[in-house]
Structure formats: C-alpha cells, structure tokens
Design an enzyme around this catalytic site. Sequence first.
Site, mmCIF file in Angstrom:
data_model
loop_
_atom_site.group_PDB
_atom_site.id
_atom_site.type_symbol
_atom_site.label_atom_id
_atom_site.label_comp_id
_atom_site.label_asym_id
_atom_site.label_seq_id
_atom_site.Cartn_x
_atom_site.Cartn_y
_atom_site.Cartn_z
ATOM 1 C CB SER A 145 -0.738 0.108 1.194
ATOM 2 O OG SER A 145 -1.638 1.212 1.442
ATOM 3 C CE1 TYR A 158 -4.378 -2.004 4.979
ATOM 4 C CE2 TYR A 158 -3.157 -0.138 4.411
ATOM 5 C CZ TYR A 158 -3.927 -1.107 3.990
ATOM 6 O OH TYR A 158 -3.968 -1.210 2.568
HETATM 7 N N1 NAD Z 1 -8.390 0.416 -1.531
HETATM 8 C C1 NAD Z 1 -7.746 0.731 -1.282
HETATM 9 O O1 NAD Z 1 -7.631 2.131 -1.280
HETATM 10 C C2 NAD Z 1 -6.158 0.216 -1.056
HETATM 11 C C3 NAD Z 1 -5.134 1.005 -0.931
HETATM 12 C C4 NAD Z 1 -3.973 0.362 -0.642
HETATM 13 C C5 NAD Z 1 -3.918 -0.697 -0.558
HETATM 14 N N2 NAD Z 1 -4.861 -1.637 -0.623
HETATM 15 C C6 NAD Z 1 -4.624 -3.145 -0.757
HETATM 16 O O2 NAD Z 1 -5.199 -3.574 -1.795
HETATM 17 C C7 NAD Z 1 -5.830 -5.256 -1.735
HETATM 18 C C8 NAD Z 1 -6.928 -5.366 -2.166
HETATM 19 O O3 NAD Z 1 -7.873 -4.444 -1.586
HETATM 20 P P1 NAD Z 1 -9.057 -3.876 -1.997
HETATM 21 O O4 NAD Z 1 -9.029 -2.412 -1.802
HETATM 22 O O5 NAD Z 1 -9.559 -4.318 -3.370
HETATM 23 O O6 NAD Z 1 -10.371 -4.385 -0.821
HETATM 24 P P2 NAD Z 1 -11.692 -5.238 -1.014
HETATM 25 O O7 NAD Z 1 -12.306 -5.334 0.483
HETATM 26 O O8 NAD Z 1 -12.598 -4.845 -2.033
HETATM 27 O O9 NAD Z 1 -11.166 -6.447 -1.425
HETATM 28 C C9 NAD Z 1 -10.462 -7.435 -0.505
HETATM 29 C C10 NAD Z 1 -10.687 -8.952 -0.794
HETATM 30 O O10 NAD Z 1 -9.996 -9.786 0.233
HETATM 31 C C11 NAD Z 1 -10.626 -10.479 0.736
HETATM 32 N N3 NAD Z 1 -10.307 -11.126 1.899
HETATM 33 C C12 NAD Z 1 -10.077 -10.576 3.237
HETATM 34 N N4 NAD Z 1 -9.731 -11.326 4.085
HETATM 35 C C13 NAD Z 1 -9.464 -12.560 3.466
HETATM 36 C C14 NAD Z 1 -9.025 -13.646 4.199
HETATM 37 N N5 NAD Z 1 -8.595 -14.052 5.230
HETATM 38 N N6 NAD Z 1 -8.782 -14.908 3.141
HETATM 39 C C15 NAD Z 1 -9.271 -14.768 1.825
HETATM 40 N N7 NAD Z 1 -9.515 -13.378 1.273
HETATM 41 C C16 NAD Z 1 -9.903 -12.446 2.237
HETATM 42 C C17 NAD Z 1 -12.069 -10.006 0.715
HETATM 43 O O11 NAD Z 1 -13.369 -11.079 0.906
HETATM 44 C C18 NAD Z 1 -12.405 -9.244 -0.437
HETATM 45 O O12 NAD Z 1 -12.716 -9.853 -1.634
HETATM 46 C C19 NAD Z 1 -5.446 -5.200 -0.102
HETATM 47 O O13 NAD Z 1 -4.359 -5.905 0.270
HETATM 48 C C20 NAD Z 1 -5.617 -3.806 0.469
HETATM 49 O O14 NAD Z 1 -4.799 -3.447 1.801
HETATM 50 C C21 NAD Z 1 -6.182 -1.042 -1.049
#
Ligand code: NAD
Length: 296
Positions: A145, A158
């Site tokens: 991130s 986080y």
């Molecule tokens: N959205 C943002 O602004 C952002 C910014 C920086 C980093 N990220 C990172 O990007 C990645 C994807 O996140 P996103 O934004 O698409 O969020 P999201 O919540 O839309 O998707 C995350 C997915 O991970 C799954 N998940 C959570 N815990 C789990 C587990 N224990 N086992 C299996 N699956 C699990 C959830 O069910 C969900 O489908 C994450 O690692 C997040 O930290 C997101």
Amino acid sequence: MKSFNGRVAAITGAASGMGRALALALAREGCHLALADKNSQGLEQTLALIKTSTLAPVTITTHVLDVSDRQAMQDWAARCVADHGQVNLIFNNAGVALSSTVEGVDYADLEWIVGINFWGVVHGTKAFLPHLKASGDGHVINTSSVFGLFAQPGMSGYNATKFAVRGFTEALRQELDLQRCGVSATCVHPGGIRTDICRSSRIDANMTGFLIHSEQQARADFEKLFITDADQAAKVILQGVRNNKRRVLIGRDAYFLDLLARCLPAAYQALVVFASKRMAPKQRTPVFETNDEPRL
Ligand SMILES: NC(=O)c1ccc[n+]([C@@H]2O[C@H](COP(=O)([O-])OP(=O)(O)OC[C@H]3O[C@@H](n4cnc5c(N)ncnc54)[C@H](O)[C@@H]3O)[C@@H](O)[C@H]2O)c1
C-alpha cells in the site's frame, strides 16, 4: 512476461475490488484463472461477471479459503497445478484494514490483520514459488500500500503489515534476480482505490474523539480519498508486471506521499501530526494540546 495470453494466474481476494478487476482484465487478455477468497458469494459474482464480459475461452477455477491458513494455501497451490497444469502468476492481493491507537489496539485485531495482510502474502509466495519456477516463466505480485511507504497515526497495524510486505517482496525480488530462475517479483503500492475495503475494515472505538468524529463519518471521509477506480488500478498493475517493475505505485496520491516520505523521511511525520491536529475532532485527548506547530 510481455503477454498474459495462455498463462495461468492465481489471485487472492478475487471476490471484490482490485482482485476482481485483475481477474476481469486478465481474462480479457486470454489468461486462465484460479480465483480465491473467503467470500464465496463474491467469488461467484466475479465468475459471472467474467463470463458475461469476456470473449476469450479461458478456464477459471474458484476456491474458498482464508489466506492466513498456511495449509489451505499450500493445498490450493497444489490444486491449481492439478487443475490448470501450471501456474505462472500469483497475485497476493487479499487484505483488510484496521484503525486503532497502538495503546488501545486489541491483540486479537492485530493478529487478525497480521494473519491476512502479512502471513497471507508469505503463505501465497511460499506455496506458489516452486510452481512458478517449474513453469519457467513466473511472477509474484504482492500488494502492499502507499501505507507501506508512509505511516499514519491510527494505522499502526495496517502500516506494520504493509511495510512488512514491502520488505519481504523487495528481498524476494533480489533473491530471484540472483537466482536467474525465470521468476520475478513486484511490490504494489496503491493510493486510495474505490473498493469495498473501507466497509470491511475494523475501526476501534478508541479512534472516536481522537482522530475521528464517529465510525460512520470516518468511513465516509476515507471513501472520499479513494480517487482511482479498481479497473484503472488493475491496468497499472498489469503494465507494471509486463515491464517487470520492482515497485508499482497507483494514483497521484501514492506518488505524492512517496515523494514526501523520500524527501522528508523523518520530518514528514511532524507534517502528518500537524495536519491531523487540524482535522481531528475538537474534543481531543491531551496528546494534541501541546506542540501546536510541527517540529521539522
Ligand atoms: N482500496 C484501497 O484504497 C487500497 C489502498 C492500498 C492498498 N490496498 C490493498 O489492496 C488489496 C485489495 O484490497 P481492495 O481495496 O480491493 O479491498 P476489497 O475489500 O474490495 O477486497 C479485498 C478482498 O480480500 C478478501 N479477503 C479478506 N480477508 C481474507 C482472507 N482472510 N482470506 C481470503 N480473502 C480475504 C475479501 O473478501 C475481499 O474480497 C488489499 O491488500 C489492500 O490492503 C487497498
């Protein structure tokens, strides 16, 4: 890897957000998919979306699992090879968010986020690496991130997991370069991306009155900072893999915060404290009642 056509990609967190967007983008390029998530309904929705929007004939398998479960991840990796014959790409994308002070954080919440955001990435990398090497052309894509480059008050759990993913992936990439084994690695640092992450995040009650007015307000405020959509993010990630980038930043917010942390590696923290004071609720804990100006 210049083309994904005919390759096999495994993606965690494929039921939502960037994982789903990656699945859709890869399927459009003719890449076969092994999709995993703990959310079975969301996985089915991703599958249905791919079927209605993709013309390329690709094989897709789905698997419900918890990425923090080491054995489940190892079993899934073996299953992917059995189902698809090989695996070329692992996207360790599943993740969750947590807001809490360090002092007030529950150990159970810390273990939850470390289990998913850090151990999930480690399990995915270690379970798939032998299979990627066997394919002769592989790539590990680990999602950190912008908070793996830049720390924020209330985000210690986080931050810790995302800084750890960055260190783990950068070391992995160097090892793979030395081994010249046909496998590479990329660390992804998204800024704010419009996904469901905010809705599924845990916000501890100790944040209310400290850095946020209310949980509901905080979720709404966070979502306003999500300036890039998930499809655009997937496009940037895949371009980064094609170009064999070590580090992929997504969004102008990520570039800005990265620059700030690089130019002012210690002093940026004082700027964050200063900005947080201005945005925090009026009724603050005493920690905000001293040091009104940032000390750079
Ligand atoms: N959205 C943002 O602004 C952002 C910014 C920086 C980093 N990220 C990172 O990007 C990645 C994807 O996140 P996103 O934004 O698409 O969020 P999201 O919540 O839309 O998707 C995350 C997915 O991970 C799954 N998940 C959570 N815990 C789990 C587990 N224990 N086992 C299996 N699956 C699990 C959830 O069910 C969900 O489908 C994450 O690692 C997040 O930290 C997101």
